[in-house]
Design a protein around this motif. Structure first.
Motif, PDB file in Angstrom:
ATOM      1  N   TRP A 255      -6.577   1.367 -17.890  1.00 36.89           N
ATOM      2  CA  TRP A 255      -6.608  -0.013 -16.774  1.00 36.89           C
ATOM      3  C   TRP A 255      -5.310  -0.117 -16.339  1.00 36.89           C
ATOM      4  CZ3 TRP A 255      -9.986  -0.841 -13.194  1.00 36.89           C
ATOM      5  CH2 TRP A 255     -11.271  -0.876 -13.554  1.00 36.89           C
ATOM      6  N   VAL A 256      -4.267  -0.175 -17.817  1.00 42.43           N
ATOM      7  CA  VAL A 256      -2.693  -0.360 -17.046  1.00 42.43           C
ATOM      8  C   VAL A 256      -2.325   0.756 -16.269  1.00 42.43           C
ATOM      9  CG1 VAL A 256      -0.661  -0.185 -18.367  1.00 42.43           C
ATOM     10  CG2 VAL A 256      -2.381  -1.518 -19.279  1.00 42.43           C
TER      11      VAL A 256
ATOM     12  N   LEU B 149      -6.536   1.930  -3.080  1.00 40.13           N
ATOM     13  CA  LEU B 149      -5.581   2.222  -2.036  1.00 40.13           C
ATOM     14  C   LEU B 149      -6.184   2.646  -0.622  1.00 40.13           C
ATOM     15  CD1 LEU B 149      -3.830   2.244  -4.530  1.00 40.13           C
ATOM     16  CD2 LEU B 149      -2.492   4.261  -3.746  1.00 40.13           C
ATOM     17  N   ALA B 150      -7.080   3.479  -0.730  1.00 41.96           N
ATOM     18  CA  ALA B 150      -7.698   3.828   0.573  1.00 41.96           C
ATOM     19  C   ALA B 150      -8.256   2.790   1.436  1.00 41.96           C
ATOM     20  CB  ALA B 150      -8.814   4.840   0.466  1.00 41.96           C
ATOM     21  N   PHE B 151      -8.974   1.900   0.755  1.00 33.84           N
ATOM     22  CA  PHE B 151      -9.386   0.495   1.643  1.00 33.84           C
ATOM     23  C   PHE B 151      -8.267  -0.133   1.949  1.00 33.84           C
ATOM     24  CE2 PHE B 151     -10.471  -3.922   1.284  1.00 33.84           C
ATOM     25  CZ  PHE B 151     -11.688  -3.912   2.037  1.00 33.84           C
ATOM     26  N   PHE B 152      -7.373  -0.351   1.308  1.00 29.58           N
ATOM     27  CA  PHE B 152      -6.170  -1.247   1.832  1.00 29.58           C
ATOM     28  C   PHE B 152      -5.496  -0.491   3.170  1.00 29.58           C
ATOM     29  CE2 PHE B 152      -7.195  -3.907  -1.766  1.00 29.58           C
ATOM     30  CZ  PHE B 152      -7.100  -5.111  -1.177  1.00 29.58           C
ATOM     31  N   GLU B 153      -5.252   0.946   2.962  1.00 28.69           N
ATOM     32  CA  GLU B 153      -4.434   1.673   4.014  1.00 28.69           C
ATOM     33  C   GLU B 153      -5.305   1.563   5.306  1.00 28.69           C
ATOM     34  OE1 GLU B 153      -4.034   6.101   4.750  1.00 28.69           O
ATOM     35  OE2 GLU B 153      -2.541   5.693   3.143  1.00 28.69           O
ATOM     36  N   VAL B 154      -6.611   1.828   5.203  1.00 23.09           N
ATOM     37  CA  VAL B 154      -7.405   1.406   6.205  1.00 23.09           C
ATOM     38  C   VAL B 154      -7.656   0.261   6.953  1.00 23.09           C
ATOM     39  CG1 VAL B 154      -9.920   1.770   7.278  1.00 23.09           C
ATOM     40  CG2 VAL B 154      -8.915   3.511   5.788  1.00 23.09           C
TER      41      VAL B 154
ATOM     42  N   ILE C 193      -2.225  -0.149  -8.271  1.00 19.28           N
ATOM     43  CA  ILE C 193      -2.688  -1.115  -7.538  1.00 19.28           C
ATOM     44  C   ILE C 193      -1.942  -2.438  -7.336  1.00 19.28           C
ATOM     45  CG2 ILE C 193      -4.896  -2.545  -7.320  1.00 19.28           C
ATOM     46  CD1 ILE C 193      -6.083  -0.256  -8.928  1.00 19.28           C
ATOM     47  N   VAL C 194      -1.325  -2.657  -8.498  1.00 19.76           N
ATOM     48  CA  VAL C 194      -0.243  -3.996  -8.502  1.00 19.76           C
ATOM     49  C   VAL C 194       0.797  -4.162  -7.271  1.00 19.76           C
ATOM     50  CG1 VAL C 194       1.282  -3.376 -10.053  1.00 19.76           C
ATOM     51  CG2 VAL C 194       0.583  -5.815 -10.325  1.00 19.76           C
ATOM     52  N   TRP C 195       0.974  -3.086  -6.994  1.00 18.28           N
ATOM     53  CA  TRP C 195       2.022  -3.297  -5.767  1.00 18.28           C
ATOM     54  C   TRP C 195       1.408  -3.805  -4.530  1.00 18.28           C
ATOM     55  CZ3 TRP C 195       6.665  -3.175  -7.229  1.00 18.28           C
ATOM     56  CH2 TRP C 195       7.114  -2.361  -8.282  1.00 18.28           C
TER      57      TRP C 195
ATOM     58  N   VAL D  63       0.999  -1.306   0.180  1.00 18.79           N
ATOM     59  CA  VAL D  63       0.012  -0.100   0.119  1.00 18.79           C
ATOM     60  C   VAL D  63       0.921   1.224   0.061  1.00 18.79           C
ATOM     61  CG1 VAL D  63      -1.896   1.203   1.354  1.00 18.79           C
ATOM     62  CG2 VAL D  63      -1.767  -1.124   1.051  1.00 18.79           C
ATOM     63  N   GLY D  64       2.104   1.052   0.653  1.00 20.52           N
ATOM     64  CA  GLY D  64       2.938   2.251   0.756  1.00 20.52           C
ATOM     65  C   GLY D  64       3.537   2.591  -0.517  1.00 20.52           C
ATOM     66  N   ILE D  65       4.122   1.433  -1.207  1.00 18.43           N
ATOM     67  CA  ILE D  65       4.523   1.548  -2.563  1.00 18.43           C
ATOM     68  C   ILE D  65       3.615   2.265  -3.553  1.00 18.43           C
ATOM     69  CG2 ILE D  65       5.673   0.402  -4.423  1.00 18.43           C
ATOM     70  CD1 ILE D  65       6.437  -1.680  -2.527  1.00 18.43           C
ATOM     71  N   ALA D  66       2.197   1.493  -3.305  1.00 23.33           N
ATOM     72  CA  ALA D  66       1.169   1.989  -4.268  1.00 23.33           C
ATOM     73  C   ALA D  66       0.754   3.575  -4.118  1.00 23.33           C
ATOM     74  CB  ALA D  66      -0.059   1.282  -4.095  1.00 23.33           C
ATOM     75  N   SER D  67       0.923   4.063  -2.826  1.00 20.76           N
ATOM     76  CA  SER D  67       0.743   5.489  -2.685  1.00 20.76           C
ATOM     77  C   SER D  67       1.776   6.479  -3.305  1.00 20.76           C
ATOM     78  CB  SER D  67       0.415   5.684  -1.208  1.00 20.76           C
ATOM     79  OG  SER D  67       1.687   5.506  -0.471  1.00 20.76           O
ATOM     80  N   VAL D  68       3.091   5.819  -3.357  1.00 20.21           N
ATOM     81  CA  VAL D  68       4.055   6.630  -4.025  1.00 20.21           C
ATOM     82  C   VAL D  68       3.808   6.541  -5.497  1.00 20.21           C
ATOM     83  CG1 VAL D  68       6.426   6.737  -4.405  1.00 20.21           C
ATOM     84  CG2 VAL D  68       5.630   6.033  -2.136  1.00 20.21           C
TER      85      VAL D  68
END
Length: 574
Positions: free
Chosen positions: A502-503, A427-432, A509-511, A89-94
């Motif tokens: 989607w790519v 991202l938000a869902f998985f961060e929470v 998201i893939v991270w 999730v951290g990598i995805a947010s970056v």
């Protein structure tokens, strides 16, 4: 080997507060919030909006700032520390912040283009007597689908010179290309010295927009018809509250406006002093963000009232959309005002300030995260942090070039749709999930007590444990159910372009699954031991990176106890 320098902190704590306000308060407050109000029955939208601020916006911002300040790391290391299984999730947010910064600067480019154009008399979008105007151009908006206003044609045919669709790339727009370079130079000058330079810039970029907003409001309320627009804004149409979409839009606006999941505020809070009062910053940033949206609403709707008065049509019949609100509708209102050039210059300079501090916050996420993880290799290559920041800005500039071609508006719309709408909800869902349920409310409250001497109260604990996860889940489900393919006006993107979208979405998201797989791969022991370790805070960290271990705390001993079940210690310091 050279050791990383001690983590810098803000020169004054007010600098972080201003930077946080600048990051949260952006162009969305000026165009998306008024647009959602307009579409959702005016004042009726304010009821769910303010409720979502209290139960969603404030608690989640409090959560992010606490994690950032306690771990003193960017999103990647912070999430890897609190919940190793969901470190992706951290990598995805970056990733999402970097993708967004490549095209968000295009809005700054447009604002600069309009700012430079505003010094002309008359304003170039004031009438139809220009070389780029078509035979269907009108000085005033009409209900006819065959005509277009002078401001619409300036945006479409003069500045963008847009092609018919994403299939036709067109030529490079050299004026916009050069302004894009100028935009990135401004961003670099704001952040190249880290928080020391950013902290000084935000005194201006975060505060000056309010001077302009108030000046615009004072001017607008004196115009004929302005009160009709304000009345539309503040008088609720109560039947709209029965529509689920209005509530979902209110929650999504709070969510996107404050910036939960983007990692920007988490990264900036990592530069706070350890004992900083997190709650005070949380309330300052979230409340001022929402008050700014409401102030912008008064400014925009007073102009709407003036336009409806001049055109002789009701306020709810004006043609209003998202980006077009500030680059088509509002410039059209300026053209009708006394001293049009003055108000146009002030407005677009305000947009520039709002865009700049949101943009450099997104770039700072990438810089902070890479410096945290790869300090030694990066310093070996670049020698100085300033040169590394320049390289990051340079790469983002190159990736943004398609947006200043004639096809640019379609590229912009495609990237924005699949990044800001699709990716951020996942991202938000998985961060929470990672922080509220993986790390746990008890640990989070203990962190607060260690930093400030006082843990979280029952309201925040309930929001973290139940309200926020439920609301985020509902938002995610509705985003999936109500998902619509990207479009720009009447133009619907072809299937191959949707595939590219989607790519772009998956690039962030893939991270999340990749991070989970990597964590389970590197942790020692049997599958059950790996799973138990993967949801144990600090299980991936070296001892020197465990705040609780260093202080002999509970959770450091918890990690050691779990690791002792395994045959060998973890071999990664990711």
């Amino acid at each position: 080997m050279e050791q990383p320098p001690a983590r810098p902190t803000w020169s004054r704590q007010i600098e972080f507060t201003l930077a946080g306000i600048g990051c949260a308060v952006g162009l969305g407050n000026v165009w998306r919030f008024p647009y959602l109000c307009y579409r959702s029955g005016g004042g009726a939208f304010l009821v769910p909006y303010l409720l979502m601020l209290v139960v969603l916006g404030v608690p989640l911002l409090y959560m992010e700032l606490t994690v950032g300040q306690y771990t003193r790391r960017g999103p990647v290391h912070a999430l890897a520390s609190v919940c190793p299984l969901l470190k992706g999730v951290g990598i995805a947010s970056v990733a999402i912040s970097f993708i967004m910064c490549t095209y968000y600067n295009i809005v700054i480019t447009w604002a600069l283009y309009y700012l430079f154009s505003s010094f002309q008399a008359p304003l170039p979008w004031q009438n139809c007597n220009n070389t780029w105007n078509t035979a269907n151009c009108t000085n005033y908006a009409t209900n006819s689908s065959f005509s277009s206003t002078a401001s619409q044609e300036f945006f479409k045919y003069k500045m963008l010179k847009q092609t018919s669709g994403v299939e036709e790339a067109g030529a490079l727009q050299w004026e916009l290309f050069l302004i894009l370079i100028l935009g990135w130079i401004l961003i670099y000058l704001c952040i190249f010295k880290g928080v020391k330079s950013t902290g000084k810039v935000v005194y201006f970029t975060a505060l000056f927009p309010y001077v302009i907003l108030i000046a615009l409001l004072v001017n607008n309320v004196q115009l004929p018809g302005a009160l009709d627009g304000i009345k539309f804004f503040i008088v609720p149409k109560w039947d709209k509250l029965l529509e689920v979409e209005v509530w979902v839009n209110a929650a999504a606006q709070i969510f996107n406006s404050i910036g939960i999941g983007f990692g920007s505020l988490l990264a900036m809070s990592s530069y706070n002093s350890f004992k900083n009062n997190v709650l005070k910053d949380t309330l300052s940033i979230s409340i001022i963000n929402s008050l700014t949206s409401i102030l912008s609403g008064f400014v925009i709707f007073s102009a709407f009232g003036y336009m409806s008065y001049l055109q002789g049509i009701p306020v709810d019949s004006l043609a209003v959309d998202g980006p077009g609100l500030v680059f088509v509708v509002y410039p059209q209102a300026f053209a009708m005002m006394p001293v049009a050039q003055l108000w146009a210059v002030m407005f677009f300079f305000m947009l520039l300030c709002l865009g700049l501090d949101s943009e450099f916050a997104m770039v700072e996420v990438m810089v902070t995260s890479l410096m945290d993880e790869f300090y030694h290799p990066l310093m070996k290559v670049f020698q100085r942090k300033e040169l590394f920041v320049l390289a990051v800005c340079g790469v983002a500039f190159l990736l943004g070039i398609p947006c200043v071609m004639q096809v640019g508006i379609f590229v912009f719309q495609l990237m924005d749709h699949y990044t800001a709408i699709v990716s951020i909800m996942f991202l938000a869902f998985f961060e929470v999930l990672a922080i509220c349920w993986g790390y746990g409310v008890k640990r989070l409250s203990s962190n607060l007590k260690e930093m400030t001497g006082r843990g979280a109260n029952i309201f925040f604990k309930l929001c973290w444990l139940i309200v926020a996860p439920v609301l985020i889940t509902v938002l995610l489900i509705f985003s999936i159910i109500q998902f619509k393919p990207a479009r720009y006006g009447d133009y619907v993107f072809p299937p191959w372009a949707q595939g590219v979208g989607w790519v772009i979405a998956l690039a962030s998201i893939v991270w999340i699954p990749l991070g989970a797989i990597h964590t389970l791969w590197v942790l020692p022991g049997s599958l059950m031991q790996k799973l138990k370790l993967s949801i144990t805070p600090y299980a991936l960290n070296e001892k020197s990176n465990m705040p609780y271990y260093e202080r002999g705390g509970t959770y450091g001993r918890e990690v050691i106890a779990v690791i002792s079940l395994s045959e060998k210690p973890a071999q990664t310091n990711f």
